[in-house]
Design a protein around this motif. Structure first.
Motif, mmCIF file in Angstrom:
data_model
loop_
_atom_site.group_PDB
_atom_site.id
_atom_site.type_symbol
_atom_site.label_atom_id
_atom_site.label_comp_id
_atom_site.label_asym_id
_atom_site.label_seq_id
_atom_site.Cartn_x
_atom_site.Cartn_y
_atom_site.Cartn_z
ATOM 1 N N CYS A 20 0.843 -1.201 0.000
ATOM 2 C CA CYS A 20 0.000 0.000 0.000
ATOM 3 C C CYS A 20 0.870 1.240 0.000
ATOM 4 O O CYS A 20 0.614 2.196 -0.735
ATOM 5 C CB CYS A 20 -0.902 0.013 1.229
ATOM 6 N N LEU A 24 1.161 4.181 -2.645
ATOM 7 C CA LEU A 24 0.958 5.569 -2.270
ATOM 8 C C LEU A 24 2.106 6.419 -2.808
ATOM 9 O O LEU A 24 1.896 7.501 -3.357
ATOM 10 C CB LEU A 24 0.892 5.681 -0.752
ATOM 11 N N LYS A 28 1.864 9.453 -5.301
ATOM 12 C CA LYS A 28 2.332 10.800 -4.961
ATOM 13 C C LYS A 28 3.248 11.318 -6.056
ATOM 14 O O LYS A 28 3.184 12.481 -6.450
ATOM 15 C CB LYS A 28 3.088 10.774 -3.621
ATOM 16 N N ARG A 321 -6.745 15.005 -12.070
ATOM 17 C CA ARG A 321 -6.672 13.960 -11.050
ATOM 18 C C ARG A 321 -6.576 12.607 -11.722
ATOM 19 O O ARG A 321 -7.520 12.178 -12.385
ATOM 20 C CB ARG A 321 -7.901 14.011 -10.157
ATOM 21 N N ASP A 323 -5.979 8.854 -10.608
ATOM 22 C CA ASP A 323 -5.771 7.973 -9.469
ATOM 23 C C ASP A 323 -4.971 6.774 -9.929
ATOM 24 O O ASP A 323 -5.493 5.726 -10.223
ATOM 25 C CB ASP A 323 -7.114 7.544 -8.899
ATOM 26 N N SER A 394 -7.246 2.530 3.450
ATOM 27 C CA SER A 394 -8.143 3.682 3.583
ATOM 28 C C SER A 394 -7.452 4.798 4.342
ATOM 29 O O SER A 394 -7.589 5.972 4.006
ATOM 30 C CB SER A 394 -9.402 3.289 4.347
ATOM 31 N N ALA A 395 -6.706 4.381 5.383
ATOM 32 C CA ALA A 395 -6.098 5.393 6.242
ATOM 33 C C ALA A 395 -5.092 6.242 5.477
ATOM 34 O O ALA A 395 -5.043 7.455 5.655
ATOM 35 C CB ALA A 395 -5.430 4.726 7.437
ATOM 36 N N ILE A 396 -4.316 5.602 4.599
ATOM 37 C CA ILE A 396 -3.345 6.416 3.874
ATOM 38 C C ILE A 396 -3.980 7.064 2.660
ATOM 39 O O ILE A 396 -3.326 7.746 1.896
ATOM 40 C CB ILE A 396 -2.103 5.609 3.460
ATOM 41 N N GLY A 397 -5.271 6.830 2.484
ATOM 42 C CA GLY A 397 -6.005 7.621 1.500
ATOM 43 C C GLY A 397 -6.045 7.044 0.101
ATOM 44 O O GLY A 397 -6.166 7.797 -0.861
ATOM 45 N N ASN A 399 -7.837 5.745 -2.896
ATOM 46 C CA ASN A 399 -9.239 5.863 -3.317
ATOM 47 C C ASN A 399 -9.882 4.521 -3.571
ATOM 48 O O ASN A 399 -11.089 4.374 -3.458
ATOM 49 C CB ASN A 399 -9.327 6.690 -4.585
ATOM 50 N N ARG A 402 -11.419 3.856 -0.413
ATOM 51 C CA ARG A 402 -12.282 4.890 0.159
ATOM 52 C C ARG A 402 -13.540 5.110 -0.655
ATOM 53 O O ARG A 402 -14.592 5.380 -0.090
ATOM 54 C CB ARG A 402 -11.521 6.201 0.217
ATOM 55 N N ASN A 496 -12.884 9.105 -8.790
ATOM 56 C CA ASN A 496 -11.919 10.122 -8.421
ATOM 57 C C ASN A 496 -11.824 11.187 -9.506
ATOM 58 O O ASN A 496 -11.780 12.381 -9.225
ATOM 59 C CB ASN A 496 -10.561 9.454 -8.218
#
Ligand SMILES: *[C@@H]1O[C@H](CO)[C@@H](O)[C@H](O)[C@H]1NC(C)=O
Ligand SMILES: *[C@@H]1O[C@H](CO)[C@@H](O)[C@H](O)[C@H]1NC(C)=O
Ligand SMILES: *[C@@H]1O[C@H](CO)[C@@H](O)[C@H](O)[C@H]1NC(C)=O
Ligand SMILES: *[C@@H]1O[C@H](CO)[C@@H](O)[C@H](O)[C@H]1NC(C)=O
Ligand SMILES: *[C@@H]1O[C@H](CO)[C@@H](O)[C@H](O)[C@H]1NC(C)=O
Ligand SMILES: *[C@@H]1O[C@H](CO)[C@@H](O)[C@H](O)[C@H]1NC(C)=O
Length: 924
Positions: A20, A24, A28, A321, A323, A394-397, A399, A402, A496
């Motif tokens: 994950c 991420l 980024k 955007r 994703d 989900s916590a690190i975002g 999508n 989420r 997204n």
């Protein structure tokens, strides 16, 4: 065990977290690359006068590309323009015979001066009518334009631009790029040039306007227009073929009462991305132009139909955007989830490879509970794993997690991990080694991911690929997983991009969404695989016939008692007189069976095991007609040369193989039918230690104690006593992991395991092999103490052990008991002689021989070597006192260097019986 495994488990759970994080980071980085100033609403620094600068952002400070991303609270109004062909592409007379056959086109000399007019073609049923409408199109003279009047006045005029539109209607490229606006007129005044001011945001921009001449040409039919347009398409680099026109109108049957017109326009002028046709801002003007002209024809030149401007809806600032993590997701997440498969598989195969499963079964853990416990355990660990995965994602975002509905994700993952566990159970039957299972498992992981990502996904994206094939491929669980993840990722990506939600339950209705089929496939497969796996396991682990459930239950006990006793009559002929003890045992067994008493813990009745012929080898008789009765409190020793059938016998008794015929009763329960109940009162010490490397001695005992239904304080006490009795209690040995034990310690632990929980029947297969004498003595004490209220069957190669521990012995040769009795009896019966040894100088050898002959005429000399002689003296012919006397006599006559008198050992008996039996069998 899992506590021991904490490191492995933590690593397992960290793996998805790691992936994950990797995703991420990739995301980024991609976002950083995308979010360069060139893809952000433009800003400039405006000097406020005090050497400071104030950053102002907005559409007016942006390039065409940047403007697209700006916030637009007050969209600009754009006048409608016609799409004017670029100067060099305008239709002229050329050598192309069809185009040039119309002499009315402008000559091609205008190309050199860059002053070609644009052409408009007209047709219809009534030329007079058509031409008069067309004549009104560009009638408004230029001097009506007031340059300070901004763009509004332009609505009445025919304006055009060579610039193609981009993106959307937020910005009209025609007003922002350099090319001037074309003011279309039938005749251009000379030196026509002025600039037009208009407001964009808070700024005022200037735009050059130039005049472009339009020629309207009549054609006899619409097909003629089509011909020209068709030929006019920009083909190759040959300019003579390029004949673009402004627009064409077919008035069909229009007249004063009917306005029926067809407009040709070029929709190939597209924006950069090629997705929207230009015509949203270019087409309306061509229609308004002709409508206005028709209106003026009917009502006079003052009539106007005004189409002032188009204006985009207000919008907030947007960002590009992408994703990216959602796009890469399916591949990564497939790896993450399928990774549980080898983990589960390895655990299962480990227990199989180390025969721990069988060991647990022999100590009373049934198949059902084993399955339930293992299944629950794997489900728990998989659930925790997936939970960590989703929560962390989900916590690190990300999508992916989420945006999609968590309940769909839950159902999908839950169904899939269940299916995966069942698959592992199924596949575990095919493997016998942890290493192969691991390798194959991980090949599955990477193979599934890569095949899914680089093959299956292509099929998914190819809309022409038959759906049925995709569903067929999804029958492979890895692909159905991939499909599910792919759908999640698509919904997350689009959600997204559009700033909307991901997958919701309603979306399952969508025919393009494969999720519904995937869920159904996985759920159905789960149930099917579960049944098949359980069934295959039953076949594999208990050696049942693959069609076991079709078989009838064995007939009732009574009838199975009778049959062997009838058969016995026939076979009695072959029983030699020598084996009278064996025969007695057989009769005792029959007697016991009739009484159906349970004073005897073990009763074997005519037990037989025949291995079927294989690869051309004849059938092997491993055990032939064994009858044996063991009362409680007896330790029965089985002796016999290697391959005599001892292990086959034990395997039958502990339920690993089924007897070919005959049966045995343990505590009154039939081994053919009641094995599961027998297991609860049985202990086994297998020939090879079957221990978990990771568990300590104490934990082994706790575990097996619990299987034997010990609880709480009783369990702790039993374990402690057990550890003490095998001398594993002190010095922290009990709490060391069993892989650190020496061979002897493992052996002692195995014995302790077999004895824990007070089993009524214990089988020990060579319990003391590999032990040093001290440990062995300790072990013997344990067994001796243990045999008080249980029956023990022990196999051994050590005669000393047999003599020490066993109340009765049976010598087993060639699948048959050759003799049964307590050690002394056997010795008396088979070794009915003393061994007399005497060493003298060689001269006196003869005298010694005479002496022996006097003692017993039937004495036999066993060997003679340089003065040392060994004789066997039949026991019933001599008295020991006579021997001593004779030796004293002899000593007075010659020098006796050494002498000895010994009883026969069990070893002698064993060798004699074994030899005799083998001689018999070769004779017969
Ligand atoms: C053609 O149009 C003109 C002007 O509208 C009209 O006077 C004439 O009658 C029309 N001709 C026919 C054949 O309809
Ligand atoms: C142009 O418009 C302005 C104001 O709308 C007006 O003052 C000026 O006279 C106009 N000029 C012409 C040539 O119509
Ligand atoms: C179109 O029609 C007119 C009159 O009917 C005729 O003179 C002319 O040759 C025609 N043009 C073509 C290309 O057929
Ligand atoms: C239509 O527009 C395209 C794109 O600009 C151009 O290549 C093509 O030649 C045009 N066709 C005609 C008939 O004008
Ligand atoms: C308008 O023109 C089309 C041919 O382009 C024709 O099919 C249609 O009938 C006409 N409509 C009327 C109302 O005459
Ligand atoms: C799904 O489709 C079925 C049949 O096409 C329809 O009856 C149902 O209302 C739909 N459900 C949703 C939530 O759109």
């Amino acid at each position: 065990m899992q506590k021991r495994n904490i490191k492995t488990n933590v690593r397992l759970i960290l793996f998805p977290l790691f992936l994950c994080l990797l995703l991420l980071l990739i995301q980024k980085w991609v976002n950083y690359e995308i979010d360069k100033p060139s893809r952000r609403c433009g800003c400039i620094c405006v000097d406020t006068g005090k050497g400071q600068c104030e950053t102002r952002c907005g559409i007016e400070y942006s390039t065409l590309k940047q403007g697209f991303f700006c916030s637009i609270p007050h969209p600009t109004e754009w006048p409608l323009l016609l799409q004017v062909p670029a100067q060099q592409f305008r239709a002229v007379r050329t050598s192309d015979h069809l185009v040039s056959s119309y002499g009315d086109l402008p000559g091609d000399s205008c190309k050199k001066t860059g002053s070609c007019p644009v052409t408009m073609l007209i047709t219809g049923n009534n030329q007079t009518f058509g031409q008069s409408v067309a004549g009104n199109m560009f009638s408004k003279p230029f001097n009506n334009i007031n340059s300070s009047d901004s763009l509004y006045n332009l609505a009445d005029n025919a304006l055009g631009s060579e610039t193609e539109t981009r993106f959307d209607n937020v910005l009209d490229a025609a007003f922002l790029l350099n090319a001037p606006i074309d003011f279309l007129q039938p005749q251009c005044p000379s030196n026509f040039r002025f600039s037009l001011a208009f407001r964009l945001g808070s700024d005022t921009l200037e735009k050059d306007v130039r005049c472009s001449q339009v020629v309207q040409l009549w054609r006899n039919s619409s097909s003629e227009i089509n011909d020209v347009l068709y030929r006019g398409y920009r083909k190759g680099n040959s300019e003579r073929k390029i004949n673009e026109i402004l627009a064409a109108y077919d008035f069909v049957n229009s007249n004063d009462n009917l306005f029926n017109v067809t407009v040709w326009y070029n929709s190939t002028y597209k924006n950069d991305k090629g997705s929207q046709p230009i015509s949203l801002t270019r087409l309306p003007r061509s229609i308004n132009l002709v409508s206005n002209a028709y209106l003026q024809l009917l009502l006079g030149p003052t009539a106007r139909m005004v189409f002032e401007f188009v204006k985009e809806m207000p919008k907030p600032e947007t960002k590009l955007r992408l994703d990216f993590s959602s796009l890469l997701g399916p591949l990564f997440y497939t790896w993450v989830i399928v990774q549980l498969f080898p983990v589960t598989l390895t655990y299962l195969v480990y227990e199989k490879e180390h025969r721990l499963r069988i060991m647990m079964k022999m100590h009373g853990l049934g198949d059902g509970p084993y399955w339930m416990i293992s299944y629950a355990y794997f489900l728990a660990i998989s659930s925790v794993y997936m939970l960590c995965f989703v929560i962390f994602g989900s916590a690190i975002g990300l999508n992916f997690f989420r945006l999609n509905d968590y309940s769909i994700q839950f159902v999908f993952y839950f169904l899939y991990i269940n299916l995966q566990i069942c698959l592992a159970f199924l596949v575990a039957d095919w493997f016998s080694s942890v290493k192969t299972a691991t390798v194959v498992g991980y090949m599955m992981v990477f193979g599934t991911g890569l095949l899914g990502g680089f093959l299956f996904q292509l099929f998914l994206q190819d809309s022409s690929f038959p759906k049925a094939w995709i569903i067929a491929m999804e029958l492979f669980p890895g692909f159905s997983l991939y499909r599910g993840l792919y759908e999640f990722s698509q919904y997350a990506f689009n959600g997204n991009y559009m700033g909307s939600d991901g997958m919701r339950w309603n979306d399952l209705n969508n025919s393009n969404n494969g999720m519904r089929e995937v869920l159904i496939i996985i759920a159905v497969e789960w149930l099917v695989v579960l049944c098949v796996a359980y069934y295959a396991d039953q076949v594999a682990s208990s050696g049942k016939n693959p069609l076991f459930f079709l078989r009838k239950k064995p007939k009732n006990l009574q009838s199975s008692f009778r049959k062997p006793s009838l058969r016995r009559q026939g076979s009695k002929v072959f029983v030699q007189m020598e084996k009278i003890d064996v025969d007695q045992e057989r009769e005792k067994v029959e007697q016991l069976l009739l009484e159906s008493s349970t004073s005897h813990s073990i009763i074997c009745n005519n037990l037989k095991k025949i291995y079927p012929s294989r690869d051309g080898n004849p059938e092997k008789f491993a055990v032939r007609e064994l009858s044996l009765a063991l009362p409680e409190g007896e330790c029965f020793g089985m002796l016999g040369p290697n391959g005599a059938g001892k292990t086959s016998f034990i395997n039958m008794m502990i339920g690993l193989v089924k007897p070919s015929s005959g049966t045995a009763y343990v505590q009154g329960l039939d081994i053919r039918t009641d094995m599961d109940r027998i297991y609860t009162s049985m202990g086994v010490c297998p020939q090879h230690d079957l221990l978990w490397d990771m568990l300590t001695g104490r934990e082994h005992l706790l575990f097996y104690g619990r299987l034997k239904n010990l609880k709480g304080a009783a369990l702790t006490q039993a374990v402690e006593e057990s550890l003490k009795s095998v001398n594993l209690f002190h010095g922290g040995v009990a709490d060391k992991q069993s892989r650190k034990y020496s061979g002897g310690m493992k052996r002692r632990l195995s014995v302790a395991i077999s004895l824990i929980g007070d089993p009524k029947v214990v089988y020990m297969d060579e319990p003391s092999t590999g032990l040093d004498p001290a440990s062995r003595n300790m072990l013997w004490d344990v067994v001796k103490r243990a045999k008080q209220n249980r029956a023990i069957i022990l196999t051994t190669h050590s005669m000393e052990e047999a003599e020490h521990l066993c109340d009765r012995l049976g010598i087993f040769v060639d699948g048959r008991l050759q003799c049964v009795g307590n050690p002394n009896e056997l010795k008396a019966r088979y070794g009915g002689s003393y061994v007399f040894t005497m060493t003298t100088s060689q001269i006196h050898e003869e005298e010694v021989e005479n002496l022996v002959n006097q003692l017993s005429p039937n004495a036999t000399k066993v060997y003679q070597i340089s003065g040392t002689q060994k004789f066997e003296l039949p026991k019933d012919e001599i008295r020991i006192a006579d021997v001593f006397e004779a030796v004293e006599n002899a000593k007075s006559r010659f020098t006796v260097q050494a002498w000895g008198l010994a009883d026969t050992t069990l070893e002698d008996v064993f060798i004699r019986v074994a030899r005799g039996a083998q001689a018999d069998s070769t004779l017969s």
